[in-house]
Design an enzyme around this catalytic site. Sequence first.
Site, mmCIF file in Angstrom:
data_model
loop_
_atom_site.group_PDB
_atom_site.id
_atom_site.type_symbol
_atom_site.label_atom_id
_atom_site.label_comp_id
_atom_site.label_asym_id
_atom_site.label_seq_id
_atom_site.Cartn_x
_atom_site.Cartn_y
_atom_site.Cartn_z
ATOM 1 C CB CYS A 162 32.647 46.399 44.017
ATOM 2 S SG CYS A 162 32.658 45.371 42.572
ATOM 3 C CB CYS A 196 42.382 32.196 40.869
ATOM 4 S SG CYS A 196 43.219 33.189 39.584
ATOM 5 C CB CYS A 207 48.932 37.164 40.809
ATOM 6 S SG CYS A 207 48.345 36.631 42.434
#
Length: 520
Positions: free
Chosen positions: A9, A478, A481
């Site tokens: 969002c 970050c 992943c």
Amino acid sequence: MTDNVHENCGVAAVHIPDGSKFQGMAPNFLYKLLMNLQGRGQLSAGITTYNPLRPRLLETHRDLGLVTEVFKESNPDEQLKIFKSLAGNTGIGHTRYATCGADDRDNAQPLERTHGRRWKWFSFCFNGNIANYSDLKKPLVEKADYHIMFDNDTEIMMHYLSRELQAKSRPDMKEVFSSLAKKFDGAFNIAFINARGTLIVLRDPIGFRPMCYGHYEDVLLVSSESNALANFGVTDIKYLQPGEVLQVLEGKIAIKQLVPSKKQARCMFEWVYFSNVASHFDGKSVYLARTKLGEELAKLETLPINTNEYVVVPVPDSAKPAGDAYAYALGLPSREGLIRNRFAGRTFIEGRSREDKVRNKFTVQKNIIEGKKVLLVDDSIVRGTTTRNIVKYLKEVGKAKEVHIRVSCPPIVAPCFYGIDMSTITELFAPRFKIDPKKPIEKTVLDRMAKELGADSLIYQTIPGLARSISFPQEKLCMACLNTDYPTKQGNLLYGTALKNAMNGQKGRTYEKDKDKGSC
């Protein structure tokens, strides 16, 4: 990006001071902000405004659809009616794609909770994902007799907000959100407004997602991305720092450190793909980061490049800066061998029937690539499904002699639990090849990966090259992943669950399979 990956969002807020020539125009400002945040979510949109002169102090309009659809751009009379109902000087807005919860109007944001007491009547929206969602849900259901209707993190956040506001006297809102920030594990940029006209915008202490603010004349504008402010002509754009809160209380604007930011981990995908190419994230240009990614990728090239045989084709649109920079560094032409259908939308964000949408998304320019060795530059490979389809398309329809895939993001080897809809290991392409993110990928492994995609060769960006391109040190990004180094406790727990689910052949989002340790 050719794979269907979802980021959930965009958040916006507006405050117009008393006496401004823009009195009552909060919905107009919010509408334009949301238009510029449309790329962050195309499932639903909504606005809540405060106006002390109407019976409903808070008024919310939200629905499924694009911003222009929800606010009736094609019907000026209807749009004017909506804007009149929302007239006010303070408000919040939201565009959504769901990483959990049903795709229906009930899950559109902002989410409003009415109450007779003005400080307990509020509306809020957020960008992110609460990783400890189920841990927060459990005591509500088992000890406090709550009924959970929608089973998503937004609803749980609403209940925790309500509990913080249940005192008999009006609380200090900074203390309310400080308490919440200590309870939530994950990514959460929140915009909140109550029926006293108090506006709160909070960035989580890890700083996963961007949040910025600035003034258009005397109007305070807040947005998930800087391009929305720049398109108003705002030049002095500031960035809410991790753990900071922006508060408008009785017309006075204050920005304070709400909770300490002990560890920062900005999502690298914001630069690689999600953010608008014209945006800046904490002062670092998205466009420049993508061009540097292309330059770094060019350093890794091993083919005997020449201008007669080879042509660079970036996958539109987000890979174009990297593709152009990669081509320039190698002295090759960069051509639009793939033309994107502008009316197909951003495939990654739309959610359903992935294969059908991909077929309609691109047109191959056969006259550009026929007989050529195509260097296909993409920003990332997540699941590999559409990458494989594009390679096949270039060869079968475009008659490319060869297709060599060059990826400006390192291999995605682990799920995300902080707001990107890729929460299982089994759905990802790279983990099938047992890649160790701490070591260079062996050529034999890359050859197998390329063969699986139908390509002639494959080269990925490196993690150090990614960090250099973004111009942030690795420890402040970050990259979970990419390297399985999750910045929060719950992220590490969920990764353990994801590994078990992969071994047991379980499908579905990790936090749907482990309701005791999941999130939405």
